[in-house]
Design an enzyme around this catalytic site. Sequence first.
Site, PDB file in Angstrom:
ATOM      1  N   GLU A 164       0.800  -1.235   0.000  1.00  0.00           N
ATOM      2  CA  GLU A 164       0.000   0.000   0.000  1.00  0.00           C
ATOM      3  C   GLU A 164       0.833   1.286   0.000  1.00  0.00           C
ATOM      4  O   GLU A 164       0.611   2.166   0.838  1.00  0.00           O
ATOM      5  CB  GLU A 164      -0.967  -0.030   1.193  1.00  0.00           C
ATOM      6  CG  GLU A 164      -1.863  -1.268   1.158  1.00  0.00           C
ATOM      7  CD  GLU A 164      -2.839  -1.363   2.335  1.00  0.00           C
ATOM      8  OE1 GLU A 164      -2.704  -0.610   3.314  1.00  0.00           O
ATOM      9  OE2 GLU A 164      -3.761  -2.193   2.256  1.00  0.00           O
ATOM     10  N   ASN A 205       2.205  -4.567  -3.502  1.00  0.00           N
ATOM     11  CA  ASN A 205       0.797  -4.949  -3.335  1.00  0.00           C
ATOM     12  C   ASN A 205       0.000  -3.709  -2.943  1.00  0.00           C
ATOM     13  O   ASN A 205       0.445  -2.919  -2.105  1.00  0.00           O
ATOM     14  CB  ASN A 205       0.763  -5.991  -2.202  1.00  0.00           C
ATOM     15  CG  ASN A 205      -0.556  -6.684  -2.009  1.00  0.00           C
ATOM     16  OD1 ASN A 205      -1.133  -7.190  -2.958  1.00  0.00           O
ATOM     17  ND2 ASN A 205      -1.039  -6.715  -0.759  1.00  0.00           N
ATOM     18  N   HIS A 241     -10.198  -5.895  -2.665  1.00  0.00           N
ATOM     19  CA  HIS A 241     -11.258  -5.823  -1.653  1.00  0.00           C
ATOM     20  C   HIS A 241     -12.417  -5.064  -2.304  1.00  0.00           C
ATOM     21  O   HIS A 241     -12.427  -3.834  -2.343  1.00  0.00           O
ATOM     22  CB  HIS A 241     -10.752  -5.087  -0.404  1.00  0.00           C
ATOM     23  CG  HIS A 241      -9.689  -5.844   0.321  1.00  0.00           C
ATOM     24  ND1 HIS A 241      -9.936  -7.051   0.952  1.00  0.00           N
ATOM     25  CD2 HIS A 241      -8.369  -5.596   0.501  1.00  0.00           C
ATOM     26  CE1 HIS A 241      -8.814  -7.498   1.494  1.00  0.00           C
ATOM     27  NE2 HIS A 241      -7.858  -6.638   1.238  1.00  0.00           N
ATOM     28  N   GLU A 269      -5.975 -10.474  -2.338  1.00  0.00           N
ATOM     29  CA  GLU A 269      -6.819 -10.386  -1.132  1.00  0.00           C
ATOM     30  C   GLU A 269      -8.292 -10.291  -1.501  1.00  0.00           C
ATOM     31  O   GLU A 269      -9.051  -9.503  -0.914  1.00  0.00           O
ATOM     32  CB  GLU A 269      -6.401  -9.164  -0.288  1.00  0.00           C
ATOM     33  CG  GLU A 269      -4.919  -9.146   0.056  1.00  0.00           C
ATOM     34  CD  GLU A 269      -4.493  -8.001   0.969  1.00  0.00           C
ATOM     35  OE1 GLU A 269      -5.364  -7.338   1.571  1.00  0.00           O
ATOM     36  OE2 GLU A 269      -3.277  -7.772   1.086  1.00  0.00           O
ATOM     37  N   ASP A 271     -12.041 -10.239  -1.794  1.00  0.00           N
ATOM     38  CA  ASP A 271     -13.325 -10.452  -1.113  1.00  0.00           C
ATOM     39  C   ASP A 271     -14.339  -9.482  -1.719  1.00  0.00           C
ATOM     40  O   ASP A 271     -13.957  -8.501  -2.354  1.00  0.00           O
ATOM     41  CB  ASP A 271     -13.248 -10.375   0.424  1.00  0.00           C
ATOM     42  CG  ASP A 271     -12.610  -9.114   0.988  1.00  0.00           C
ATOM     43  OD1 ASP A 271     -12.562  -8.080   0.290  1.00  0.00           O
ATOM     44  OD2 ASP A 271     -12.165  -9.157   2.159  1.00  0.00           O
TER      45      ASP A 271
HETATM   46  C1  XIL Z   1      -6.204  -7.168   7.705  1.00  0.00           C
HETATM   47  C2  XIL Z   1      -6.464  -8.428   8.500  1.00  0.00           C
HETATM   48  O1  XIL Z   1      -7.272  -9.299   7.733  1.00  0.00           O
HETATM   49  C3  XIL Z   1      -7.130  -8.103   9.811  1.00  0.00           C
HETATM   50  O2  XIL Z   1      -7.271  -9.252  10.626  1.00  0.00           O
HETATM   51  C4  XIL Z   1      -6.322  -7.047  10.564  1.00  0.00           C
HETATM   52  O3  XIL Z   1      -7.017  -6.656  11.732  1.00  0.00           O
HETATM   53  C5  XIL Z   1      -6.092  -5.829   9.683  1.00  0.00           C
HETATM   54  O4  XIL Z   1      -5.466  -6.258   8.466  1.00  0.00           O
HETATM   55  N1  XIL Z   1      -4.900  -5.001   3.278  1.00  0.00           N
HETATM   56  C6  XIL Z   1      -3.879  -5.828   3.666  1.00  0.00           C
HETATM   57  C7  XIL Z   1      -4.102  -6.822   4.729  1.00  0.00           C
HETATM   58  O5  XIL Z   1      -2.822  -5.830   3.025  1.00  0.00           O
HETATM   59  O6  XIL Z   1      -2.931  -7.075   5.469  1.00  0.00           O
HETATM   60  C8  XIL Z   1      -5.206  -6.414   5.661  1.00  0.00           C
HETATM   61  O7  XIL Z   1      -5.463  -7.490   6.552  1.00  0.00           O
HETATM   62  C9  XIL Z   1      -6.446  -6.058   4.865  1.00  0.00           C
HETATM   63  C10 XIL Z   1      -6.165  -4.889   3.947  1.00  0.00           C
END
Ligand code: XIL
Length: 456
Positions: A164, A205, A241, A269, A271
């Site tokens: 990020e 990422n 996400h 990631e 979802d």
């Molecule tokens: C999230 C985890 O899933 C949670 O359990 C934690 O509280 C916060 O982080 N982007 C990322 C991940 O790169 O590491 C994050 O994971 C979600 C957003």
Amino acid sequence: MRSSRTPLARRLAALATGALTAVGLFAAGATTAHAADTPLRTLGAAKGKVIGTAVTGSKLTGSYGDIAGSQFSSLTPGNAMKWGSVEPTQGSFNWTEADQIVAFAQAHNQQVRGHTLVWHSQNPSWLTNGSWTSAQLSSLLQNHISTEVGRYKGKIAAWDVVNEPFNEDGTYRSTLWYNGLGSGYIANALTWAHAADPDAKLYINDYNVEGVNSKSTALYNLVKSLKQQGVPIDGVGLQAHLILGQVPSTLQQNIQRFADLGVDVAITELDVRMALPADSTKLAQQAADFKSVVAACVAVTRCVNVTVWGFTDSDSWVPSTFPGYGAATPYDENYSPKPAYYGIAEALGGSGTTPPPTNGACTATYSVTSQWNTGFTGQVKIACAGASLSSWKASWTYGAGQQITQAWNAGCTQSGSAVTCANASYNGSVPDGGSVTFGFNASWSGSNPVPTVTLS
Ligand code: XIL
């Protein structure tokens, strides 16, 4: 072991591993959802794709472990490899959960994606609260990367080295690293990681870089310039996400432009969150969304991995991070595959396994929430997805002389070993996507096996 289990097999497995929970199923349609015969990892392999999930180490037993181990060919520790997890106090390391996940992956012939080395979030407070010169900050970062990457050398397929780094407008995010070290921290981090494990693929990422936009173009330009400078960069991670119904139309085009630059792409990631409660219309849209993301990856050879950020709604960051949203993963909280699961399978060429979209079910999950020498408290959660109830009755037979003494949010009667609990006046209705829970106290002695609950 077969990956796709019937509810009965799942229940038996849960009992065999001692999990104090059992699920009864009430199907509204002719059949209920069963996992596809061919696991996602096998379907993915046929398309040249690795299929992954984020995991929590402590949960890798019972049904959670069975699904994580059988359906996926890659694991990403959800939190276990972050700096705050591995070095909570300066110089004192805790590798327990990360080691456990790596061992589980090796035992199940899975890759591991290391996540993540340089980020503005989830850093230890000794680091964020310290005041460091840039030379000190640089050497802290180099040590961190060398130590962590070195520990897992040869065991990690890919590292999300930098996480990020950008703002939405494509400028660099103001962070501990950027503010202290300038944008050069990115090239340095990649170079140090490469020195510690030359075989690991190294990624940058980020989120909101799935479609073609200012942020993904900044990432594109960065990767291009790193490659021109000979900095070791192997791939970009598109977190994905996503919000229901909002898969960017330029996703495949964006993946393709990174591939054309000469790097791999991973969906890291994935979802798809929805406003709660879920219902069958939303779940069908979610299936379409998962399917189109996976299809975009399938369409581009250099898209190598699709990882979901938690495979079950019981292990998702969404509800606590985005209040009012949830149901973002391919399996429900009781480990039943949702339409989204079949959306992924279809995009990977799976066929003949999708249940009709109108098909739904209400499930009853019995669990013991606390237990002492003579008594215990239990609960039954009745949840509906793609179906609904206007009244309900949950029945079970106690196998070891347990005796209900008190119940709340239901009227329970027990005759011999047979228990029947009917809804109270105020909670008979369970809408599609909703749930109700009732509780009870009971006595036990000797053993306290979990019964099978029948819903009617
Ligand atoms: C999230 C985890 O899933 C949670 O359990 C934690 O509280 C916060 O982080 N982007 C990322 C991940 O790169 O590491 C994050 O994971 C979600 C957003």
